[in-house]
Write an enzyme that holds these catalytic residues in place. Structure first.
Site, PDB file in Angstrom:
ATOM      1  N   LYS A  94       0.813  -1.226   0.000  1.00 36.88           N
ATOM      2  CA  LYS A  94       0.000   0.000   0.000  1.00 36.88           C
ATOM      3  C   LYS A  94       0.842   1.271   0.000  1.00 36.88           C
ATOM      4  O   LYS A  94       0.412   2.292  -0.515  1.00 36.88           O
ATOM      5  CB  LYS A  94      -0.960   0.002   1.195  1.00 36.88           C
ATOM      6  CG  LYS A  94      -2.124  -0.956   1.002  1.00 36.88           C
ATOM      7  CD  LYS A  94      -3.275  -0.612   1.931  1.00 36.88           C
ATOM      8  CE  LYS A  94      -4.489  -1.465   1.623  1.00 36.88           C
ATOM      9  NZ  LYS A  94      -4.286  -2.874   2.061  1.00 36.88           N
ATOM     10  N   GLU A 116     -10.528   6.863   4.062  1.00 34.98           N
ATOM     11  CA  GLU A 116     -11.216   5.903   4.912  1.00 34.98           C
ATOM     12  C   GLU A 116     -10.261   4.733   5.143  1.00 34.98           C
ATOM     13  O   GLU A 116      -9.311   4.531   4.382  1.00 34.98           O
ATOM     14  CB  GLU A 116     -12.476   5.387   4.218  1.00 34.98           C
ATOM     15  CG  GLU A 116     -12.248   4.310   3.152  1.00 34.98           C
ATOM     16  CD  GLU A 116     -11.456   4.742   1.929  1.00 34.98           C
ATOM     17  OE1 GLU A 116     -11.348   5.969   1.687  1.00 34.98           O
ATOM     18  OE2 GLU A 116     -10.930   3.854   1.233  1.00 34.98           O
ATOM     19  N   SER A 381       1.709  -9.686  -1.058  1.00 40.42           N
ATOM     20  CA  SER A 381       1.382  -8.271  -0.903  1.00 40.42           C
ATOM     21  C   SER A 381       1.745  -7.681   0.450  1.00 40.42           C
ATOM     22  O   SER A 381       1.979  -6.486   0.557  1.00 40.42           O
ATOM     23  CB  SER A 381      -0.103  -8.037  -1.185  1.00 40.42           C
ATOM     24  OG  SER A 381      -0.900  -8.900  -0.398  1.00 40.42           O
TER      25      SER A 381
HETATM   26  C1  LIG Z   1      -5.128  -3.930   1.644  1.00 38.79           C
HETATM   27  C2  LIG Z   1      -4.395  -5.174   1.333  1.00 38.79           C
HETATM   28  C3  LIG Z   1      -4.756  -6.012   0.262  1.00 38.79           C
HETATM   29  C4  LIG Z   1      -5.965  -5.765  -0.586  1.00 38.79           C
HETATM   30  O1  LIG Z   1      -5.919  -4.638  -1.378  1.00 38.79           O
HETATM   31  P1  LIG Z   1      -5.745  -4.694  -2.959  1.00 38.79           P
HETATM   32  O2  LIG Z   1      -6.085  -3.324  -3.375  1.00 38.79           O
HETATM   33  O3  LIG Z   1      -6.696  -5.742  -3.480  1.00 38.79           O
HETATM   34  O4  LIG Z   1      -4.342  -5.066  -3.224  1.00 38.79           O
HETATM   35  C5  LIG Z   1      -3.979  -7.121  -0.012  1.00 38.79           C
HETATM   36  N1  LIG Z   1      -2.908  -7.429   0.744  1.00 38.79           N
HETATM   37  C6  LIG Z   1      -2.531  -6.661   1.783  1.00 38.79           C
HETATM   38  C7  LIG Z   1      -1.341  -7.069   2.569  1.00 38.79           C
HETATM   39  C8  LIG Z   1      -3.257  -5.514   2.119  1.00 38.79           C
HETATM   40  O5  LIG Z   1      -2.875  -4.761   3.157  1.00 38.79           O
END
Ligand SMILES: *Cc1c(COP(=O)(O)O)cnc(C)c1O
Length: 401
Positions: A94, A116, A381
Site C-alpha cells: 500500500k 477511509e 502483498s
Molecule cells: C489492503 C491489502 C490487500 C488488498 O488490497 P488490494 O487493493 O486488493 O491489493 C492485499 N494485501 C494486503 C497485505 C493488504 O494490506
C-alpha cells in the site's frame, strides 16, 4: 509503459464497460483538478525523480523476488516464487501508492491527506506518507473496526493522524467511505482524498494502478534475471485489486497466464464471501461502474473473509474488464485454504504472510501439482504480523485445519 497501459483506460476513465466517474456536483471541480494534476506530474521529470528517490531510500525498493524452494518441494510440480512486497516499509504494497499520492498532494499544494480505512492498513500507510511530507492526516474508520484493530489505531495516532470514529449504519468500511466523502467535500480546496486501491471515480483506478506498476516492472526484470525466462503463471489476491494490478501490469503484454484470487470466505452463499468477480453483477458503487455483490434490494451486500483487507463488495473496474476480455482468470480460495497457506509459508519458508496474501499462496499450493515443470510467481502483498494474534487465538498453530 506497455501498449496495453498506454491505451487503457480511455480518456474519461473507462476500462471497456467499467469505470468512469459519477460524482456529486460539488466534487466535480476537485476531481478535474486531480485529473489535470496527475496528467502533468506523470510526465514531470521532477516528480518521477523524487518518487524514485523515495522508493529507493525510504521505502526500501526494489523488493526482492524469492524462490520458495521448500514450498515448491512440499507441493510438488511447479516451481513457486514470491515478489516480496511484505518487505516494503510498513509491511505491504500500500505504501507504493500512498507515497505517490502524498507526492501528488504536495505538487498540488495541498496540506492534508484524507482517507477511509477498514482494517487500518491503508490508514497506517497514508499516515506514514503524511508524516513524511509534513502534512495533516484525517482517517475515517468505523467504530466496529476501531475496536477490532486497536494496534493500527495506535499506529495511526503515533504517526500524527486524526482518527475520526464513524458511528452510523453498520459502523464499518462502507460507512467510513461515506463519512470521509462528506468531510472531504468541505475541505477539498486544501485536502486530497487518497483512495486506497484501484477503485473510486476516475482517475483513481488508473492512477493507483500506475503507482503500483513498479511491482510488476521489478518482478519481471528480477524473474528474467533469476531464471532466464518469464514465469508461466502470475497470481495475486484481489480485494479492491491494487496489488494484483501492480504485478499483472508488468506482464499484461506477455504470453503469461494471470490469475486473480478472490476470497471465498466460509462458503459461496451471499454474505459468506467477498468474491465479487466470481459472483457479482454489473452495478455502481462509490462513484464508478464495476461488478458488485448486491443484496435483494440492490444494495451492496454484507461480505465476509478472514482477511479484512479483501472485505469489499465491489472491485476495481479494470478487473471487471480483464475478466470480461478473458485476459485474467479469476478464481477463489476460501478462509481455510488461506489459513493453511498462512501456516505453511510461515513454517516452511520463514515468511509469515498477511492473510490477504495467503490467498495467493493458497492458489500456488493448489495449482503447483497440476502444473509440473511450470513456474508460478505470486505477489506476496504484505507481512502477517498484524494477523498473528487473531490467527493463533482462533486457530492455535493450525493443528486442526
Ligand atoms: C489492503 C491489502 C490487500 C488488498 O488490497 P488490494 O487493493 O486488493 O491489493 C492485499 N494485501 C494486503 C497485505 C493488504 O494490506
Amino acid at each position: 509503459m506497455t501498449s496495453y497501459l498506454k491505451t487503457t483506460p480511455t480518456a474519461d476513465g473507462f476500462f471497456g464497460d467499467y469505470g468512469g466517474a459519477m460524482l456529486p456536483p460539488p466534487l466535480e471541480p476537485h476531481f478535474k483538478e486531480i485529473r489535470e494534476a496527475y496528467a502533468t506530474i506523470s510526465k514531470s521529470v521532477d516528480f518521477i525523480a523524487e518518487l524514485r528517490q523515495i522508493r529507493k531510500h525510504y521505502q526500501g525498493r526494489p523488493t526482492p523476488v524469492s524462490y520458495l524452494k521448500n514450498l515448491s518441494k512440499l507441493c510438488g510440480g511447479a516451481q513457486i516464487y514470491a515478489k516480496r512486497e511484505d518487505l516494503n516499509h510498513t509491511g505491504a504494497h500500500k505504501l507504493n501508492h500512498c507515497m505517490a499520492e502524498g507526492l501528488l498532494a504536495k505538487f498540488m499544494g495541498k496540506t492534508k491527506l484524507m482517507a477511509e480505512t477498514g482494517a487500518g492498513q491503508h490508514g497506517v500507510a497514508l499516515a506514514t506518507a503524511a508524516a513524511y511530507f509534513g502534512m495533516e492526516c484525517e482517517i475515517h474508520m468505523g467504530e466496529i473496526d476501531i475496536a477490532k484493530e486497536a494496534p493500527n489505531v495506535t499506529r495511526m495516532k503515533l504517526l500524527g493522524a486524526k482518527v475520526v470514529p464513524v458511528g452510523f449504519g453498520g459502523r464499518s468500511l462502507k460507512e467510513a467511505v461515506d463519512s470521509c466523502f462528506q468531510s472531504y467535500i468541505a475541505q477539498a480546496d486544501h485536502a486530497l482524498f487518497a483512495i486506497g486501491s484501484v477503485v473510486g471515480p476516475h482517475p483513481f483506478p488508473m492512477m493507483v494502478r500506475n503507482f503500483q506498476h513498479v511491482v510488476g516492472v521489478e518482478a519481471r526484470d528480477q524473474f528474467l534475471e533469476m531464471t532466464g525466462e518469464l514465469p508461466d503463471m502470475v497470481a495475486a489476491c484481489v480485494g479492491g485489486g491494487s496489488n494484483a494490478m501492480g504485478i499483472f501490469s508488468g506482464f499484461i503484454d506477455d504470453d503469461v497466464s494471470l490469475y486473480g484470487v478472490e476470497p471465498l470466505g466460509t462458503s459461496s452463499n451471499l454474505g459468506d464471501h467477498a468474491a465479487t468477480i466470481s459472483f457479482g453483477a454489473d452495478g455502481d458503487i462509490h462513484g464508478f461502474r464495476t461488478l458488485v455483490l448486491t443484496d435483494e434490494n440492490g444494495e451492496p451486500a454484507p461480505v465476509h473473509t478472514v482477511a479484512s483487507g479483501l472485505d469489499y463488495p465491489g472491485v476495481g473496474p479494470e478487473h471487471a474488464h480483464l475478466h470480461k476480455t478473458g485476459r485474467v482468470n479469476y478464481t477463489t480460495a476460501d478462509d481455510k485454504e488461506a489459513l493453511k497457506a498462512f501456516y505453511a509459508l510461515s513454517r516452511h519458508e520463514g515468511i509469515i504472510p498477511a492473510l490477504e496474501s495467503a490467498h495467493a499462496v493458497a492458489f500456488a499450493m493448489r495449482e503447483a501439482g497440476n502444473n509440473p515443470g511450470k513456474s508460478i510467481l505470486i505477489n506476496l502483498s504484505g507481512r502477517g504480523d498484524k494477523d498473528i494474534d487473531y490467527v493463533t487465538e482462533t486457530y492455535g498453530y493450525g493443528e486442526d485445519l
